[in-house]
Design a protein around this motif. Structure first.
Motif, mmCIF file in Angstrom:
data_model
loop_
_atom_site.group_PDB
_atom_site.id
_atom_site.type_symbol
_atom_site.label_atom_id
_atom_site.label_comp_id
_atom_site.label_asym_id
_atom_site.label_seq_id
_atom_site.Cartn_x
_atom_site.Cartn_y
_atom_site.Cartn_z
ATOM 1 N N SER A 181 0.821 -1.211 0.000
ATOM 2 C CA SER A 181 0.000 0.000 0.000
ATOM 3 C C SER A 181 0.857 1.265 0.000
ATOM 4 N N GLU A 230 -1.792 -5.219 -3.831
ATOM 5 C CA GLU A 230 -1.851 -6.677 -4.034
ATOM 6 C C GLU A 230 -3.103 -7.327 -3.436
ATOM 7 N N CYS B 267 -9.544 -5.764 8.215
ATOM 8 C CA CYS B 267 -8.125 -5.376 8.074
ATOM 9 C C CYS B 267 -7.813 -5.011 6.624
ATOM 10 N N LEU B 268 -7.119 -3.849 6.444
ATOM 11 C CA LEU B 268 -6.741 -3.390 5.103
ATOM 12 C C LEU B 268 -5.415 -3.999 4.652
ATOM 13 N N ALA B 269 -4.713 -4.678 5.544
ATOM 14 C CA ALA B 269 -3.378 -5.226 5.250
ATOM 15 C C ALA B 269 -2.461 -4.136 4.683
ATOM 16 N N CYS B 270 -2.641 -2.906 5.171
ATOM 17 C CA CYS B 270 -1.889 -1.766 4.642
ATOM 18 C C CYS B 270 -0.513 -1.649 5.276
ATOM 19 N N GLY B 271 -0.333 -2.232 6.474
ATOM 20 C CA GLY B 271 0.982 -2.209 7.112
ATOM 21 C C GLY B 271 1.225 -1.006 8.015
ATOM 22 N N ASN B 272 0.213 -0.158 8.241
ATOM 23 C CA ASN B 272 0.420 0.988 9.132
ATOM 24 C C ASN B 272 0.815 0.556 10.543
ATOM 25 N N THR B 304 6.752 -5.351 5.789
ATOM 26 C CA THR B 304 5.665 -5.652 6.708
ATOM 27 C C THR B 304 5.130 -7.059 6.464
ATOM 28 N N PHE B 306 2.273 -7.854 6.772
ATOM 29 C CA PHE B 306 0.932 -7.747 6.176
ATOM 30 C C PHE B 306 0.989 -7.798 4.654
ATOM 31 N N SER B 307 2.196 -7.746 4.105
ATOM 32 C CA SER B 307 2.333 -7.844 2.659
ATOM 33 C C SER B 307 2.319 -9.311 2.243
ATOM 34 N N MET B 308 1.556 -9.585 1.200
ATOM 35 C CA MET B 308 1.494 -10.949 0.676
ATOM 36 C C MET B 308 2.859 -11.363 0.133
ATOM 37 N N VAL B 322 -5.443 -12.500 4.127
ATOM 38 C CA VAL B 322 -5.250 -11.530 5.205
ATOM 39 C C VAL B 322 -5.487 -12.207 6.551
ATOM 40 N N TRP B 355 -3.304 4.462 14.825
ATOM 41 C CA TRP B 355 -2.901 4.712 13.440
ATOM 42 C C TRP B 355 -3.410 3.674 12.456
ATOM 43 N N CYS B 356 -4.183 2.717 12.920
ATOM 44 C CA CYS B 356 -4.882 1.811 11.986
ATOM 45 C C CYS B 356 -5.969 2.625 11.310
ATOM 46 N N PRO B 357 -5.975 2.731 9.978
ATOM 47 C CA PRO B 357 -6.967 3.586 9.312
ATOM 48 C C PRO B 357 -8.407 3.136 9.554
ATOM 49 N N VAL B 358 -8.589 1.876 9.962
ATOM 50 C CA VAL B 358 -9.952 1.420 10.264
ATOM 51 C C VAL B 358 -10.109 1.085 11.751
#
Lengths: 272, 377
Positions: A181, A230, B267-272, B304, B306-308, B322, B355-358
């Motif tokens: 992201s 992804e 979870c957005l799996a964004c890595g924040n 992170t 959280f990255s695939m 996720v 800091w989790c956007p959700v």
């Protein structure tokens, strides 16, 4: 930051193995020219690039044109007419390596807003003589028409990614583009989260990195021009955008501008 | 750090305002880092004088929300944690590893140099100093200590401030990592508001810290100030609504539970979370090659779980969903970190919540995971 390994196999002809520079062509389809300008914007690196390639066709930069075939073709823009559909097939035949650059070429661009709508209605409103307009009902990515060897996303593309891509092709090393992201780039450059700290709607958490989080660094939400990351969880972000006060129409517009339909496609394909 | 046991127990000094201390730090170190309000957020930034620090600033934090507002106080540290832990100072987002050049037909590799960077940080909170220790164990505890981390840590002079205004997202009283600095600092301060403005009660945590205090020729603190300072941590600890249960390490390791799918829906799996975590340390290597093909640079960059792609082994990611990636993060942070490093990977700072956007809250997830799987269905 995580990267996808994507290095096309290149069988350069013997003349290039002997040291002759590969020929480069830059093509335009339905687009604004911004991605081609990103190439011309590489001011500090242009001379180094000119040493490594022979620019054979680049009307945006020079009127001198050399007939094909070409070793490397960069293609900007989407396919919106039957003529362009035929033209890209010819370019594919003339190109050893075909690389698409920018959201129009990789996802259909803003002009894909027409897809699924009344295009004849649009032309009758916009043009005094709609009978002169010959257009397809859709704007589609290059990869829908011909095989593509590499894609660079973005509106416009990132100059650093373009140079790394050219360096990887010319020097035959693996090109690694991030698939994570935009948030990862915000955090790495110490940009404060515009969504958490300011309540600004942002597509960063579902958008692929590569721009170095340009918009949030100017206190703006990401508008998703690099397309889905992804594993984009569009549903979860949509709920949060609603919590921040966006209504359904506003969320739809945010998700359907610079990568029209790409995020919707991500939802259909199952985000997780 | 060299702890001066006798001094820590008893000696207290008083400082009115921070001008003299920061002046001394600026004179002594290559760089002084402190809290600065930037874009509506308290960030750790280089400072040049006490005037750069916030004054009369309060924060409001909740899952996925961070806001600052003015308050009437003369305090410099009247807010909870911002997004920056001390991690970036010792384990930066980008760290050069080597450069390679073609020379006379061969390849020459130059390993990156890691000179000790003499830096001071002022305003570090106890949880973050403990995070620094946890991170240090991960990066230098094994057979292959990271020289960059060592150089960065050795050069870091830490001026702690006892946390008097914790955010409702943090839970150091529960994790035992705060709100008062116990070790790992060179100087620790308690900030008190008096009729004459902000006053700081100082204690030394190392020989270097004591030397600086001596150089400043500070007065001893009065017993009244010492008593007031001693009360602050208790007050701060009582304000913390969140906690992890004692059996969190076991709960986090539950491999099968419907709650993992539930959180993956959100979870957005964004890595924040991993980026703001003071102890998340995973990295990737990035090679940048010059256009002429005669030079390359390898840079270590934050990654992170959280990255695939982070979990790609051979042809495919081993944690494709996720569900698997959130489980990997939480079970490592709270569970298998104990197996690997002998302690928890969580210091209770609560940044991953804010800091989790959700607004995913690990304490709420652990509570849900603690419920029997049948009840959760």
């Amino acid at each position: 930051m995580q990267h996808e390994l994507s290095s096309p196999t290149i069988d350069w002809p013997a003349r290039i193995e002997r040291g002759e520079p590969p020929s480069l062509a830059v093509w335009k389809f339905a687009s604004c020219d911004g991605c081609q300008l990103s190439l011309l914007d590489c001011e500090d690196e242009l001379l180094a690039l000119a040493d490594r390639v022979s620019i054979s066709y680049f009307p945006e930069a020079t009127t001198a044109m050399v007939a094909g075939p070409y070793d490397v073709s960069l293609v900007e823009g989407s396919i919106t007419s039957e003529h362009d559909a035929e033209r890209i097939r010819q370019i594919r035949r003339d190109s050893a390596l075909l690389i698409t650059i920018g959201a129009c070429a990789t996802a259909g661009g803003i002009q894909a807003l027409r897809n699924g709508r009344d295009v004849d209605g649009f032309t009758s409103i916009v043009y005094a003589h709609p009978e002169y307009i010959s257009t397809l009902a859709t704007s589609t990515p290059i990869a829908d028409h011909v095989p593509v060897d590499l894609e660079l996303r973005g509106c416009p593309i990132d100059r650093g990614q373009l140079l790394q891509m050219l360096a990887s092709v010319l020097n035959r090393h693996a090109l690694r583009l991030p698939t994570t992201s935009v948030c990862i780039e915000c955090k790495a450059r110490s940009t404060s989260c515009v969504m958490v700290a300011h309540g600004t709607p942002c597509l960063g958490p579902i958008t692929q990195a590569g721009c170095n989080a340009l918009c949030p660094s100017f206190h703006r939400g990401c508008y998703g021009c690099f397309g889905p990351m992804e594993s984009p969880n569009v549903g979860a972000l949509r709920a949060q955008l609603g919590t921040l006060g966006l209504d359904g129409d506003a969320i739809f517009r945010l998700l359907n501008t610079f990568n029209t339909g790409a995020f919707a496609t991500a939802v259909e394909e199952g985000s997780t | 750090m060299d702890l001066v046991q006798t001094d820590v127990a008893t000696d207290r000094w008083v400082l009115r305002g921070l001008d003299r201390l920061i002046e001394a730090l600026v004179g002594r170190f290559d760089e002084v880092i402190g809290p600065v309000v930037l874009d509506g957020v308290v960030r750790l930034q280089p400072i040049e004088s006490a005037d750069d620090l916030p004054i009369g600033i309060a924060d409001e934090q909740a899952p996925a929300t961070y806001r600052l507002r003015r308050d009437a106080s003369a305090l410099r540290f009247s807010y909870g944690l911002g997004p920056d832990s001390l991690k970036s100072l010792v384990h930066p987002p980008r760290s050069p590893v080597w450069t390679m050049r073609r020379r006379d037909g061969s390849l020459v590799v130059d390993a990156a140099h890691h000179p000790t960077h003499e830096r001071a940080v002022i305003g570090a909170r106890a949880c973050d100093i403990d995070g620094l220790r946890v991170l240090e164990r991960t990066q230098t505890g094994g057979d292959h200590a990271d020289p960059a981390f060592r150089a960065n840590r050795n050069g870091l002079f830490v001026v702690a401030v006892d946390c008097t205004h914790p955010a409702p997202t943090c839970f150091c009283a529960n994790t035992g990592t705060g709100p008062s600095a116990r070790d790992g600092h060179d100087i620790a301060m308690t900030e008190l508001e008096t009729r004459d403005g902000a006053v700081y009660v100082l204690r030394a945590g190392s020989e270097r810290g004591r030397a600086l205090i001596d150089e400043l020729q500070l007065e001893r603190a009065s017993s009244e100030l010492i008593r007031r300072a001693a009360r602050e941590p208790g007050v701060a600890a009582r304000g913390q609504p969140r906690s992890l249960p004692a059996n969190a390490p076991l709960i986090a390791k539950l491999a099968e539970h419907p709650q993992w799918d539930d959180v993956a829906e959100r979870c957005l799996a964004c890595g924040n979370c991993t980026a703001v975590c003071p102890t998340c340390f995973c990295t990737d290597m990035e090679d940048v090659v010059s256009l002429d093909g005669d030079g390359a640079t390898r840079v270590r960059v934050w990654d992170t779980c959280f990255s695939m792609e982070f979990s790609r082994v051979g042809p495919a990611p081993i944690r494709g969903s996720v569900t698997e990636r959130y489980r990997q993060w939480l079970s490592h942070k709270l569970g298998t970190w104990h197996d690997q490093f002998g302690e928890s990977g969580c210091v209770g700072c609560g940044r991953c919540i804010t800091w989790c956007p959700v607004g995913i809250d690990l304490t709420a997830e652990i509570a849900a995971l603690a419920a029997p799987a049948e009840a959760a269905r």
